[in-house]
Scaffold this active site. Structure first.
Site, PDB file in Angstrom:
ATOM      1  N   ALA A 107      38.914  42.018  34.845  1.00 44.09           N
ATOM      2  CA  ALA A 107      37.536  41.430  35.203  1.00 44.09           C
ATOM      3  C   ALA A 107      38.087  39.706  35.071  1.00 44.09           C
ATOM      4  O   ALA A 107      38.918  39.163  34.476  1.00 44.09           O
ATOM      5  CB  ALA A 107      36.636  41.462  34.142  1.00 44.09           C
ATOM      6  N   GLU A 153      40.948  50.020  34.698  1.00 36.38           N
ATOM      7  CA  GLU A 153      39.758  50.792  34.858  1.00 36.38           C
ATOM      8  C   GLU A 153      39.335  51.156  36.052  1.00 36.38           C
ATOM      9  O   GLU A 153      38.997  52.337  36.581  1.00 36.38           O
ATOM     10  CB  GLU A 153      38.617  50.053  34.125  1.00 36.38           C
ATOM     11  CG  GLU A 153      39.020  49.906  32.606  1.00 36.38           C
ATOM     12  CD  GLU A 153      37.864  48.834  31.723  1.00 36.38           C
ATOM     13  OE1 GLU A 153      37.748  48.112  32.231  1.00 36.38           O
ATOM     14  OE2 GLU A 153      37.395  49.521  30.438  1.00 36.38           O
ATOM     15  N   GLU A 173      42.174  43.843  26.461  1.00 32.07           N
ATOM     16  CA  GLU A 173      40.996  43.120  26.067  1.00 32.07           C
ATOM     17  C   GLU A 173      40.912  42.637  24.684  1.00 32.07           C
ATOM     18  O   GLU A 173      40.115  41.659  24.200  1.00 32.07           O
ATOM     19  CB  GLU A 173      39.696  43.924  26.395  1.00 32.07           C
ATOM     20  CG  GLU A 173      39.282  44.229  27.816  1.00 32.07           C
ATOM     21  CD  GLU A 173      40.127  45.451  28.523  1.00 32.07           C
ATOM     22  OE1 GLU A 173      41.127  45.916  27.673  1.00 32.07           O
ATOM     23  OE2 GLU A 173      39.589  45.888  29.782  1.00 32.07           O
TER      24      GLU A 173
HETATM   25  N1  CO8 Z   1      40.671  36.545  35.213  1.00 37.95           N
HETATM   26  C1  CO8 Z   1      40.586  35.391  35.956  1.00 37.95           C
HETATM   27  N2  CO8 Z   1      41.788  34.564  36.302  1.00 37.95           N
HETATM   28  C2  CO8 Z   1      42.915  35.435  36.111  1.00 37.95           C
HETATM   29  C3  CO8 Z   1      43.048  36.432  35.440  1.00 37.95           C
HETATM   30  C4  CO8 Z   1      41.795  37.179  34.998  1.00 37.95           C
HETATM   31  N3  CO8 Z   1      41.591  38.434  34.596  1.00 37.95           N
HETATM   32  N4  CO8 Z   1      44.178  36.934  35.552  1.00 37.95           N
HETATM   33  C5  CO8 Z   1      45.221  36.049  35.990  1.00 37.95           C
HETATM   34  N5  CO8 Z   1      44.090  34.998  36.361  1.00 37.95           N
HETATM   35  C6  CO8 Z   1      44.659  33.687  37.262  1.00 37.95           C
HETATM   36  C7  CO8 Z   1      45.216  32.702  36.050  1.00 37.95           C
HETATM   37  O1  CO8 Z   1      44.195  31.956  35.391  1.00 37.95           O
HETATM   38  C8  CO8 Z   1      45.975  31.806  37.134  1.00 37.95           C
HETATM   39  O2  CO8 Z   1      45.118  30.822  37.498  1.00 37.95           O
HETATM   40  P1  CO8 Z   1      45.522  29.317  37.594  1.00 37.95           P
HETATM   41  O3  CO8 Z   1      46.633  29.328  38.611  1.00 37.95           O
HETATM   42  O4  CO8 Z   1      44.420  28.752  38.112  1.00 37.95           O
HETATM   43  O5  CO8 Z   1      45.840  28.849  36.322  1.00 37.95           O
HETATM   44  C9  CO8 Z   1      46.525  33.030  38.141  1.00 37.95           C
HETATM   45  O6  CO8 Z   1      45.622  33.719  37.950  1.00 37.95           O
HETATM   46  C10 CO8 Z   1      48.008  33.247  37.894  1.00 37.95           C
HETATM   47  O7  CO8 Z   1      47.945  33.831  36.325  1.00 37.95           O
HETATM   48  P2  CO8 Z   1      49.105  33.357  35.521  1.00 37.95           P
HETATM   49  O8  CO8 Z   1      49.754  31.994  35.909  1.00 37.95           O
HETATM   50  O9  CO8 Z   1      48.647  33.821  34.282  1.00 37.95           O
HETATM   51  O10 CO8 Z   1      50.391  34.369  36.008  1.00 37.95           O
HETATM   52  P3  CO8 Z   1      51.690  35.195  35.071  1.00 37.95           P
HETATM   53  O11 CO8 Z   1      52.500  35.760  36.064  1.00 37.95           O
HETATM   54  O12 CO8 Z   1      52.185  33.988  34.285  1.00 37.95           O
HETATM   55  O13 CO8 Z   1      50.636  36.152  34.027  1.00 37.95           O
HETATM   56  C11 CO8 Z   1      49.272  38.132  33.520  1.00 37.95           C
HETATM   57  C12 CO8 Z   1      50.493  37.368  34.499  1.00 37.95           C
HETATM   58  C13 CO8 Z   1      49.962  38.635  32.649  1.00 37.95           C
HETATM   59  C14 CO8 Z   1      48.455  39.197  34.417  1.00 37.95           C
HETATM   60  C15 CO8 Z   1      48.294  36.929  33.163  1.00 37.95           C
HETATM   61  O14 CO8 Z   1      47.469  36.308  34.111  1.00 37.95           O
HETATM   62  C16 CO8 Z   1      47.118  37.703  32.106  1.00 37.95           C
HETATM   63  O15 CO8 Z   1      47.480  38.001  31.008  1.00 37.95           O
HETATM   64  N6  CO8 Z   1      45.902  37.690  32.764  1.00 37.95           N
HETATM   65  C17 CO8 Z   1      44.692  38.332  32.062  1.00 37.95           C
HETATM   66  C18 CO8 Z   1      44.998  39.754  31.840  1.00 37.95           C
HETATM   67  C19 CO8 Z   1      43.490  40.326  31.227  1.00 37.95           C
HETATM   68  O16 CO8 Z   1      43.452  39.928  29.874  1.00 37.95           O
HETATM   69  N7  CO8 Z   1      42.969  41.066  31.670  1.00 37.95           N
HETATM   70  C20 CO8 Z   1      41.716  41.935  30.808  1.00 37.95           C
HETATM   71  C21 CO8 Z   1      40.552  40.967  31.517  1.00 37.95           C
HETATM   72  S1  CO8 Z   1      39.053  41.521  30.433  1.00 37.95           S
HETATM   73  C22 CO8 Z   1      38.566  42.884  31.643  1.00 37.95           C
HETATM   74  O17 CO8 Z   1      39.152  43.100  32.438  1.00 37.95           O
HETATM   75  C23 CO8 Z   1      37.441  43.490  31.014  1.00 37.95           C
HETATM   76  C24 CO8 Z   1      36.746  44.465  32.027  1.00 37.95           C
HETATM   77  C25 CO8 Z   1      35.276  44.906  31.442  1.00 37.95           C
HETATM   78  C26 CO8 Z   1      34.767  45.498  32.402  1.00 37.95           C
HETATM   79  C27 CO8 Z   1      33.092  45.601  32.173  1.00 37.95           C
HETATM   80  C28 CO8 Z   1      32.317  46.199  33.297  1.00 37.95           C
HETATM   81  C29 CO8 Z   1      30.917  46.594  32.789  1.00 37.95           C
END
Ligand code: CO8
Length: 299
Positions: A107, A153, A173
């Site tokens: 998300a 998911e 999460e």
């Molecule tokens: N949300 C927003 N932006 C994101 C997300 C995200 N989930 N993931 C990556 N990005 C963005 C980064 O902020 C970055 O943006 P910017 O260049 O502007 O800083 C860009 O994408 C590239 O990301 P990274 O520089 O971090 O890339 P890396 O290769 O270094 O890392 C990762 C990749 C490991 C995937 C890392 O980006 C990461 O950890 N992302 C977050 C993963 C995460 O925690 N996901 C879970 C989110 S919570 C969720 O999904 C709850 C769902 C609930 C649903 C409910 C429905 C009812």
């Protein structure tokens, strides 16, 4: 089967023809289909194409700057596309895929970070996420790269998952001070069992494609650059069968998540019996006896 063996087992010509089948702008035979309008529509977060036969819809999540983070607008577009493909009689299956680096990294954390419970509760925040589970046609997830949180998911909301060998699955999460919100604590348990689900959810660690396949989350693993073509190939195979029988197969398997064994078996038997009221069952069994290919009319 190892990846090398998978590669060797697949003739190069077959691979090339499947790949050519998903080239964008090559949907000539599909021009009459209601879904063809999706391929030329201007989308912000997704791309839509059709296989060469027009029988498989291919929806690609396309928000590269945010690793396909699932913002609300992306889900509205995704739902529109899936709904149209699902209602198009020319389409028999759908492939949902992402980008080489990310199926979806979850998300959109930035979008939801400052929202509050009462507003989220009153507006049923992200309630529209699950519309894809209402599709009657099979939806195959073709995952490359990160499938994290809501991305994992979303893949689990599909009917089955094919993974590229670079795929990473996780429910991180816990690292954000929250919990899975769209099936990571429910569908995941049903897919892999309690102990493995607990490990993934409580640790926030990621599984490789091989680990996910071993756990039963993923049906098959392919070299990353072929996973979409393989998913389309499966979609074409599914689309070659009776749509009525396909829909009933999907409905029966999905019911197993909701019902007790006795109720599920009862439901399955009733659907099986119901197929004998369809023209396709008559045609399928007649064609078998006459040693010819069945001509389905989806009736
Ligand atoms: N949300 C927003 N932006 C994101 C997300 C995200 N989930 N993931 C990556 N990005 C963005 C980064 O902020 C970055 O943006 P910017 O260049 O502007 O800083 C860009 O994408 C590239 O990301 P990274 O520089 O971090 O890339 P890396 O290769 O270094 O890392 C990762 C990749 C490991 C995937 C890392 O980006 C990461 O950890 N992302 C977050 C993963 C995460 O925690 N996901 C879970 C989110 S919570 C969720 O999904 C709850 C769902 C609930 C649903 C409910 C429905 C009812």
């Amino acid at each position: 089967m190892t990846h090398a063996a998978v590669r060797a087992a697949r003739p190069a010509t077959a691979r090339a023809s499947v790949l050519s089948a998903i080239r964008r702008g090559n949907a000539t035979t599909a021009s009459a289909s209601p879904s063809s309008a999706l391929t030329t529509r201007s989308w912000e977060y997704i791309k839509v194409s059709l296989s060469e036969t027009g029988k498989v819809g291919i929806v690609q999540l396309n928000r590269p700057k945010a690793l396909n983070a699932l913002c609300s607008g992306l889900f509205h577009e995704l739902n529109d596309a899936i709904r149209t493909l699902d209602n198009d009689p020319a389409v028999g299956a759908v492939v949902l895929t992402g980008l080489p680096k990310a199926f979806a990294a979850g998300a959109d954390i930035k979008e939801m970070a400052n929202t509050h419970f009462v507003d989220n509760y009153k507006s049923n925040f992200l309630g529209h996420w699950t519309e894809i589970t209402q599709a009657r046609k099979p939806v195959i997830a073709a995952v490359q790269g990160f499938a994290l949180g809501g991305g994992c998911e979303l893949a689990m909301m599909c009917d089955l998952i094919y993974a590229g060998d670079n795929a990473k699955f996780g429910q991180p999460e816990i690292k954000l001070g929250t919990i899975p919100g769209a099936g990571g604590s429910q569908r995941l348990v049903k897919a892999v069992g309690k102990s493995k689900a607990m490990e993934l959810v409580l640790s926030g660690n990621m599984w490789s494609a091989e680990e996910a396949e071993r756990a039963g989350l993923v049906a098959r693993v392919f070299p990353a650059d072929t996973v979409v073509a393989e998913a389309v190939k499966l979609g074409e195979q599914i689309a070659s069968y009776s749509q009525v029988a396909t829909q009933m197969c999907k409905e029966a398997v999905n019911k197993s998540f909701e019902l007790s064994l006795a109720e599920g078996l009862h439901f399955e038997r009733r659907l099986f019996q119901a197929t004998f009221a369809t023209k396709d069952q008559k045609e399928g069994m007649k064609a078998f006896a006459e040693k010819r290919a069945a001509q389905w009319t989806n009736e």
